[in-house]
Design an enzyme around this catalytic site. Structure first.
Site, PDB file in Angstrom:
ATOM      1  N   HIS A 223       0.833  -1.205   0.000  1.00 25.94           N
ATOM      2  CA  HIS A 223       0.000   0.000   0.000  1.00 25.94           C
ATOM      3  C   HIS A 223       0.870   1.259   0.000  1.00 25.94           C
ATOM      4  CE1 HIS A 223      -3.589   2.420   1.359  1.00 25.94           C
ATOM      5  NE2 HIS A 223      -2.633   3.161   1.916  1.00 25.94           N
ATOM      6  N   GLU A 224       1.839   1.306   0.906  1.00 24.67           N
ATOM      7  CA  GLU A 224       2.684   2.499   1.005  1.00 24.67           C
ATOM      8  C   GLU A 224       3.585   2.659  -0.216  1.00 24.67           C
ATOM      9  OE1 GLU A 224       1.788   4.537   3.054  1.00 24.67           O
ATOM     10  OE2 GLU A 224       0.735   3.321   4.541  1.00 24.67           O
ATOM     11  N   HIS A 227       1.721   4.500  -2.818  1.00 24.27           N
ATOM     12  CA  HIS A 227       1.833   5.957  -2.678  1.00 24.27           C
ATOM     13  C   HIS A 227       3.174   6.444  -3.210  1.00 24.27           C
ATOM     14  CE1 HIS A 227      -1.835   6.465  -0.496  1.00 24.27           C
ATOM     15  NE2 HIS A 227      -1.427   5.907   0.627  1.00 24.27           N
TER      16      HIS A 227
END
Length: 308
Positions: A223-224, A227
């Site tokens: 997920h990170e 980003h």
């Protein structure tokens, strides 16, 4: 290589099956309670282990004015989403520097085996996107203040200034207590002005086999990293026309919790993208990036990270 493909296949099948089980529990809870998502989610959680108290992501949403400037810059420099522009077909192999930060007493220690599992989870998540990750180095630091760093804190700045390695196209992962979150990331367009802060922070309990209940399969790092290569949350801007600026992720008003199969919070076509890595669903529920997200990350990587 064949073994890796088989591992990826079985992990994907398992996660899809787990999401169906969680979704069935949610629907059953809704039918029994008739009181909405809160009660239903509680029923799903009650069927297994206690929910993790940790908030998923501390990455601050980019302001609308900043989004507009970034979208224009990427379009001008790479042709992203411009009429007649050719799509990028490149693939990127990204070096990963893994920084294990523990307390002075050793809390937060992560074994080499768990780091390897995390790398497998990261590569499985990004499979088919043109992005792959290779472990370039591991270091270990005992510093209680750094271990308990918060988002945008002085401790974070000092730790990263001391530990960060590589350039703009190298991913630095810092495992810490999480500071009350599962993780956070820096945006690719921030690298030029803040190179020493670049990278992602993950709670050590979110790595595969960790103690972050429902969030311990390694998908926080995925997920990170999403980003880090330019992807917003799937619920960015709610039900607005722009949403997360990816055309093939259905609009979503609010973050998904648990694994609410069939949830649809916006009137636009498509169910909420609860299986997407950029949502807040349980790790067992998420398993995909869309082709549009893969295209976006390629353009953003080429614009802000490659060769920098």
């Amino acid at each position: 290589m064949e073994m890796n493909r088989q591992s990826s296949f079985f992990r994907d099948v398992f996660k899809r099956g787990a999401s169906l089980v969680a979704g069935a529990a949610l629907l059953a809870a809704l039918a029994l309670s008739g009181s909405g998502t809160t009660s239903a989610t509680a029923a799903v959680q009650g069927a297994g282990a206690a929910p993790s108290p940790t908030i998923k992501c501390a990455t601050v949403d980019v302001t609308q004015s900043e989004i507009s400037a970034v979208e224009q810059e990427v379009r001008a420099r790479s042709g992203y989403k411009s009429a007649g522009a050719s799509k990028l077909a490149g693939s990127y192999v990204i070096n990963v520097y893994f920084h294990v930060i523990t307390s002075a007493t050793g809390e937060g220690q992560v074994s080499d085996a768990r780091i390897s599992q995390q790398m497998r989870a990261l590569n499985t998540g990004f499979q088919g996107t043109g992005m792959s990750f290779v472990l370039a180095g591991v270091d270990r630091t005992a510093n209680t203040t750094w271990f308990n760093m918060g988002y945008n804190s002085q401790a974070e700045k000092r730790a990263k200034e001391a530990l960060r390695q590589g350039s703009g196209d190298d991913l630095n992962i810092y495992s810490t207590s999480g500071g009350g979150y599962l993780g956070w990331a820096t945006w690719p367009h921030k690298y030029q002005s803040q190179p020493s802060l670049d990278g992602i922070v993950v709670a050590y309990d979110s790595l595969p086999g960790g103690a972050a209940v429902n969030y311990n399969e390694g998908d926080t790092a995925t997920h990170e990293a999403g980003h880090w290569v330019g992807l917003y949350h799937t619920f960015q801007n709610g039900c607005s026309a722009n949403g997360d600026y990816v055309d093939d992720t259905p609009a979503e008003r609010t973050p998904a919790r648990g694994c609410p199969v069939g949830q649809d919070t916006c009137s636009a076509p498509g169910l909420d993208p609860i299986h997407n890595f950029m949502d807040y669903s349980y790790d067992a529920c998420i398993y995909e990036f869309t082709p549009g997200q893969a295209e976006r990350m390629s353009y953003f990587f080429a614009t802000y990270r490659q060769g920098r």
